[in-house]
Each structure stands twice: as structure tokens, then as C-alpha cells.
Motif scaffolding. Sequence first.
Motif, PDB file in Angstrom:
ATOM      1  N   GLY A 196       0.810  -1.210   0.000  1.00 29.35           N
ATOM      2  CA  GLY A 196       0.000   0.000   0.000  1.00 29.35           C
ATOM      3  C   GLY A 196       0.843   1.259   0.000  1.00 29.35           C
ATOM      4  O   GLY A 196       2.032   1.249   0.334  1.00 29.35           O
ATOM      5  N   VAL A 197       0.201   2.366  -0.358  1.00 25.80           N
ATOM      6  CA  VAL A 197       0.909   3.644  -0.474  1.00 25.80           C
ATOM      7  C   VAL A 197       1.502   4.075   0.861  1.00 25.80           C
ATOM      8  O   VAL A 197       2.651   4.529   0.931  1.00 25.80           O
ATOM      9  CB  VAL A 197      -0.040   4.730  -1.021  1.00 25.80           C
ATOM     10  CG1 VAL A 197       0.637   6.096  -0.987  1.00 25.80           C
ATOM     11  CG2 VAL A 197      -0.482   4.393  -2.435  1.00 25.80           C
ATOM     12  N   ASN A 198       0.731   3.950   1.945  1.00 23.65           N
ATOM     13  CA  ASN A 198       1.217   4.401   3.250  1.00 23.65           C
ATOM     14  C   ASN A 198       2.456   3.620   3.687  1.00 23.65           C
ATOM     15  O   ASN A 198       3.410   4.198   4.225  1.00 23.65           O
ATOM     16  CB  ASN A 198       0.114   4.266   4.303  1.00 23.65           C
ATOM     17  CG  ASN A 198      -1.022   5.242   4.071  1.00 23.65           C
ATOM     18  OD1 ASN A 198      -0.796   6.370   3.634  1.00 23.65           O
ATOM     19  ND2 ASN A 198      -2.241   4.823   4.337  1.00 23.65           N
ATOM     20  N   LEU A 199       2.458   2.311   3.454  1.00 26.87           N
ATOM     21  CA  LEU A 199       3.615   1.504   3.825  1.00 26.87           C
ATOM     22  C   LEU A 199       4.828   1.890   2.970  1.00 26.87           C
ATOM     23  O   LEU A 199       5.956   1.982   3.477  1.00 26.87           O
ATOM     24  CB  LEU A 199       3.307   0.019   3.643  1.00 26.87           C
ATOM     25  CG  LEU A 199       4.421  -0.955   4.082  1.00 26.87           C
ATOM     26  CD1 LEU A 199       4.729  -0.794   5.564  1.00 26.87           C
ATOM     27  CD2 LEU A 199       4.028  -2.400   3.770  1.00 26.87           C
ATOM     28  N   GLN A 200       4.584   2.158   1.688  1.00 30.39           N
ATOM     29  CA  GLN A 200       5.692   2.559   0.821  1.00 30.39           C
ATOM     30  C   GLN A 200       6.228   3.931   1.211  1.00 30.39           C
ATOM     31  O   GLN A 200       7.441   4.193   1.102  1.00 30.39           O
ATOM     32  CB  GLN A 200       5.245   2.534  -0.641  1.00 30.39           C
ATOM     33  CG  GLN A 200       4.942   1.125  -1.141  1.00 30.39           C
ATOM     34  CD  GLN A 200       4.925   1.036  -2.646  1.00 30.39           C
ATOM     35  OE1 GLN A 200       5.853   1.453  -3.321  1.00 30.39           O
ATOM     36  NE2 GLN A 200       3.845   0.476  -3.193  1.00 30.39           N
ATOM     37  N   ASN A 201       5.354   4.819   1.670  1.00 36.28           N
ATOM     38  CA  ASN A 201       5.822   6.113   2.174  1.00 36.28           C
ATOM     39  C   ASN A 201       6.699   5.932   3.416  1.00 36.28           C
ATOM     40  O   ASN A 201       7.695   6.644   3.590  1.00 36.28           O
ATOM     41  CB  ASN A 201       4.634   7.014   2.505  1.00 36.28           C
ATOM     42  CG  ASN A 201       3.996   7.615   1.269  1.00 36.28           C
ATOM     43  OD1 ASN A 201       4.622   7.711   0.220  1.00 36.28           O
ATOM     44  ND2 ASN A 201       2.743   8.016   1.387  1.00 36.28           N
ATOM     45  N   ILE A 202       6.342   4.980   4.261  1.00 34.72           N
ATOM     46  CA  ILE A 202       7.163   4.676   5.444  1.00 34.72           C
ATOM     47  C   ILE A 202       8.545   4.214   5.004  1.00 34.72           C
ATOM     48  O   ILE A 202       9.572   4.637   5.560  1.00 34.72           O
ATOM     49  CB  ILE A 202       6.473   3.613   6.319  1.00 34.72           C
ATOM     50  CG1 ILE A 202       5.209   4.197   6.963  1.00 34.72           C
ATOM     51  CG2 ILE A 202       7.426   3.101   7.405  1.00 34.72           C
ATOM     52  CD1 ILE A 202       4.365   3.175   7.699  1.00 34.72           C
ATOM     53  N   PHE A 203       8.599   3.359   3.984  1.00 39.57           N
ATOM     54  CA  PHE A 203       9.883   2.898   3.451  1.00 39.57           C
ATOM     55  C   PHE A 203      10.697   4.082   2.930  1.00 39.57           C
ATOM     56  O   PHE A 203      11.903   4.190   3.181  1.00 39.57           O
ATOM     57  CB  PHE A 203       9.662   1.889   2.326  1.00 39.57           C
ATOM     58  CG  PHE A 203       9.074   0.576   2.762  1.00 39.57           C
ATOM     59  CD1 PHE A 203       9.017   0.224   4.105  1.00 39.57           C
ATOM     60  CD2 PHE A 203       8.567  -0.319   1.829  1.00 39.57           C
ATOM     61  CE1 PHE A 203       8.487  -0.992   4.512  1.00 39.57           C
ATOM     62  CE2 PHE A 203       8.034  -1.544   2.233  1.00 39.57           C
ATOM     63  CZ  PHE A 203       7.993  -1.873   3.569  1.00 39.57           C
ATOM     64  N   MET A 204      10.041   4.951   2.172  1.00 40.72           N
ATOM     65  CA  MET A 204      10.726   6.097   1.568  1.00 40.72           C
ATOM     66  C   MET A 204      11.334   7.013   2.638  1.00 40.72           C
ATOM     67  O   MET A 204      12.512   7.390   2.561  1.00 40.72           O
ATOM     68  CB  MET A 204       9.742   6.881   0.705  1.00 40.72           C
ATOM     69  CG  MET A 204      10.260   8.216   0.200  1.00 40.72           C
ATOM     70  SD  MET A 204      11.550   8.059  -1.052  1.00 40.72           S
ATOM     71  CE  MET A 204      10.537   7.867  -2.510  1.00 40.72           C
ATOM     72  N   TYR A 205      10.534   7.372   3.643  1.00 43.85           N
ATOM     73  CA  TYR A 205      11.008   8.326   4.643  1.00 43.85           C
ATOM     74  C   TYR A 205      12.032   7.708   5.586  1.00 43.85           C
ATOM     75  O   TYR A 205      12.923   8.411   6.083  1.00 43.85           O
ATOM     76  CB  TYR A 205       9.825   8.906   5.417  1.00 43.85           C
ATOM     77  CG  TYR A 205       8.824   9.608   4.526  1.00 43.85           C
ATOM     78  CD1 TYR A 205       9.247  10.387   3.450  1.00 43.85           C
ATOM     79  CD2 TYR A 205       7.444   9.471   4.714  1.00 43.85           C
ATOM     80  CE1 TYR A 205       8.344  11.013   2.617  1.00 43.85           C
ATOM     81  CE2 TYR A 205       6.531  10.091   3.883  1.00 43.85           C
ATOM     82  CZ  TYR A 205       6.987  10.863   2.830  1.00 43.85           C
ATOM     83  OH  TYR A 205       6.090  11.479   2.005  1.00 43.85           O
ATOM     84  N   THR A 206      11.941   6.402   5.821  1.00 48.14           N
ATOM     85  CA  THR A 206      12.960   5.732   6.630  1.00 48.14           C
ATOM     86  C   THR A 206      14.306   5.786   5.925  1.00 48.14           C
ATOM     87  O   THR A 206      15.333   6.128   6.529  1.00 48.14           O
ATOM     88  CB  THR A 206      12.568   4.259   6.892  1.00 48.14           C
ATOM     89  OG1 THR A 206      11.311   4.223   7.573  1.00 48.14           O
ATOM     90  CG2 THR A 206      13.618   3.572   7.754  1.00 48.14           C
ATOM     91  N   HIS A 207      14.311   5.474   4.637  1.00 47.13           N
ATOM     92  CA  HIS A 207      15.548   5.563   3.865  1.00 47.13           C
ATOM     93  C   HIS A 207      16.049   7.003   3.786  1.00 47.13           C
ATOM     94  O   HIS A 207      17.267   7.253   3.816  1.00 47.13           O
ATOM     95  CB  HIS A 207      15.333   5.027   2.454  1.00 47.13           C
ATOM     96  CG  HIS A 207      15.513   3.547   2.338  1.00 47.13           C
ATOM     97  ND1 HIS A 207      16.709   2.922   2.620  1.00 47.13           N
ATOM     98  CD2 HIS A 207      14.653   2.556   1.965  1.00 47.13           C
ATOM     99  CE1 HIS A 207      16.582   1.617   2.425  1.00 47.13           C
ATOM    100  NE2 HIS A 207      15.354   1.368   2.036  1.00 47.13           N
ATOM    101  N   SER A 208      15.124   7.965   3.687  1.00 48.83           N
ATOM    102  CA  SER A 208      15.520   9.375   3.603  1.00 48.83           C
ATOM    103  C   SER A 208      16.260   9.807   4.864  1.00 48.83           C
ATOM    104  O   SER A 208      17.263  10.539   4.793  1.00 48.83           O
ATOM    105  CB  SER A 208      14.286  10.263   3.391  1.00 48.83           C
ATOM    106  OG  SER A 208      13.660   9.972   2.153  1.00 48.83           O
TER     107      SER A 208
END
Length: 329
Positions: A196-208
Motif C-alpha cells: 500500500g501507499v502508506n507503507l511505501q511512504n514509510i519505506f521512503m522516509y525511513t531511507h531518507s
Amino acid sequence: MTILGLDTSTKKAIFLSYMGLWSALRLLTYGSKQDPDFKGYNETSLLLFVCIAKLCMAVAMFLRSDGGWKELVEGVKGNGGLFARYFLPAASYVVYDNLTFVNLTYTDPVTYVILMQMRLAVTGLMWSMMFGKRLNRNQWIAIAILTAACFLQKGPDIYSMNTNMLSLSLIGFQIIAGVFSSVFNEILLKEKGSAGVNLQNIFMYTHSIMCNFFWLLICPSSTVCKGNLATAMTYENLSTIFHPKVLPIGVILATIGIVTSLFIKHLDSVRKTIASAIEIFVDAFLSWLIFSIPLTQNTIGAVVLASSGVIVFSRPVVEKEEEKKEGEV
């Protein structure tokens, strides 16, 4: 008759907020860099704060819409490969965000927003090369118009050697990093069977967050970053995040993604393009009003060309109707 189809107060508020936030971000960033009485701030410290805020919002949205903590943990465990793949777009976004501050130190907001419109050209060319999607006639015309706008704005300075070539190179690199990240992120979001989008956003911001920490560890130049990881995490540097000249920048960076999502949901990409074109005029006028940046003939011409190029790029091509009765008796 409503202008641009903004027939409700919600649509009007979203349209104006979108334009206002992007223009305010450029003007506030430029202003914070030009004030001689302000000692400055560590941009990466600010971006770390912003990424942490975005991560908290993404987690909150997941818990609200997609399940509880158990589902979140299971989602992370079950998508390890996807999590790893988010390193590349996150790293590109980190480079893009950091270069925004660097470039607005050496380039005024009007020149910056004109040159950054080349994102459209780079995006079109990258999609054409990576996915075999041919650019249509209007997009090629728009690329030519945007290129002309850039040369009109900076060409005379380049010819007379009265410009910072490093700054122009960094803007070009920023465009490439931003386009690569956007295209890669879109691929991951639209991948069949993806999370889902929210989980992918979590991945993105964690890597950021991790990439910003890493950037502070390896950053080679005091011009690009003001200190190392240890100095960035000091109380003095972190406290400047809440300075009146800096906090609004952080708030805009943390919320502008939400406003963009609302824009796409309630309006459409055509009006998003129109908003981007209007921003160029807004930036030019406010830069003249606030910072006394002159509106030369070249600047006015470049603003008009860049705005036209943005609109032309998004216009659909009406193909000539083929003969319908071909082969009919």
C-alpha cells in the motif's frame, strides 16, 4: 462561469495553497540565505527534522487506514525486497532536497524556477528512453520553448562569463536527481501486487532519514554542507530549526506533499500544470517586490516562454482523423 473549473471553496483553497506553498518555499529559502544578520542553519538538520515528521505522518496514516502495529510489522517483514529498492529513490530525493538549499544560495528564485522547468523535458526524455514511450509533437515543441527560456534568462551571462557555472551544473544535477526519483517512485507505487501507499511512504522516509545521516558523514565540502554529523546534531544547530526564518520552511516541506495529493485527488494534472505556470509569474513579481530583483526584458521574456512551455507540454495532441471507410465497398 467559474475560472479553471474551481467551482467550490475547497478546490479554490487547494489550488491557491498549492501555488502559495511552492512559491513561499523558494522565496523563504532564498530570503533565509541572503539575510546578513542571520547566522544561518544546517540544511540537513532541517531535512532530518522534516523526514522524521513525514515518517510520523506516514505511520499515523497507516494506523488509521491500513491496520494496527501488528499489520505494520508484518508489512515491513513481508516486503523486505521492496524496502531495499526504496534506497535509490530516497537517496535521489535527499540529493534533490539538499541541492534546493545550495542552489537558492547562489541563484535568485526567478532564475531558479525558470531553469527548473527543464524537469518536464528531462522527465519526457527519461520516460522515452526507459520505457520506449515516444514524445508527441507538443512535448517536443515544449522542450524547445523551455530550452529557449533558459538561454534567454542565463545565455547573456554565460556568454559574458558573468555567471556561476558550478551553480548551473548543480541545478542540472538537481533536475536529474529529482526526475530519476520521481520516475523510480512511480514504478514502485504502480507495480502489480505492490504494498500500500502508506507503507511505501514509510519505506521512503525511513531511507531518507538514513541517507541524510549518511550525507552528513561523507559530505566533502563546507560549501555544500555546514559541518559533519556531530555538529549537525548539536543543540545550537537543532535549535535554529525553530527560528522564525527557518521553521516555516520546515512546515512547508513537511506538508506540501499532502497538499499535492489533495490537488491530484480533487483537481487534475492539467490544472496542476497551469498552477506551475502561474507560479513563475508569482515568483517573478514577489522577488521584485521583496528582494528588488530587477525584471529585465530577458527575465520577462523567459518567464513568458517558460510558462508557455509548461502549458504546451501538457496539451494533448489531436490526431488527424484517419479515413474511416478505408477498405469499405
